[in-house]
Design a protein around this motif. Structure first.
Motif: not given
Length: 166
Positions: A33, A36, A68-69, A71-73, A75
């Motif tokens: 990753d 991140r 961009r990210r 929602i992953e970190w 969610p």
């Protein structure tokens, strides 16, 4: 525990320690990753050197990664927002009921130092000289509660330089 869990735990236990954050960034980069890891490193650099000429460029780059990210970190649909400091959420905004439901998860993944969005709980709070004082007290209680649920020690207390004899 593995390196990832040990390093994350180090970030959670002492949010002020940037060295642990940087080693954590190395660990997650090695795990694949890189974005991140880049976000954490650039956030730390931006925080350490706010007078740099390229601060706005770095901030725009960080926001681009976050757009961009995030929602992953983070969610969860109940999450209303956060302020990021040095690569992690440090302040969160959500309704009290959602906080109580998800506190262990939140504090187990982010070094949260402030909890907000309890307006209905603190409006007209008795025993406080202002709504702001009530909000601050409630935030501190929520941070203590969330850290205890996640098995973390109380927040380290920063000692002002003038107290330390400097």
């Amino acid at each position: 525990m593995n390196d990832y869990e040990d390093l994350l735990r180090g970030v959670l236990e002492d949010p002020a320690d940037d060295l642990v954050r940087l080693v954590f960034a190395d660990c997650i980069e090695e795990g694949g990753d890189g974005e991140r890891a880049e976000f954490i490193r650039a956030s730390i650099e931006n925080d350490r050197n706010p007078e740099r000429n390229d601060t706005l460029t770095i901030q725009l780059h960080l926001q681009s990664i976050l757009d961009r990210r995030a929602i992953e970190w983070m969610p969860q649909s109940w999450w209303m927002g956060s302020d990021s400091i040095r690569g992690f959420a440090s302040s969160i905004r959500l309704p009290l009921a959602d906080f109580l439901t998800h506190a262990k998860e939140l504090f187990g993944t982010h070094p949260i130092e402030r909890v907000e969005e309890f307006k209905t709980a603190t409006e007209g709070a008795r025993g406080f000289h202002s709504a702001s004082a009530a909000d601050t007290a409630l935030s501190a209680a929520c941070v203590a509660y969330g850290r205890s649920l996640a098995g973390l020690p109380p927040m380290p207390v920063a000692v002002p330089a003038s107290v330390g004899g400097r």
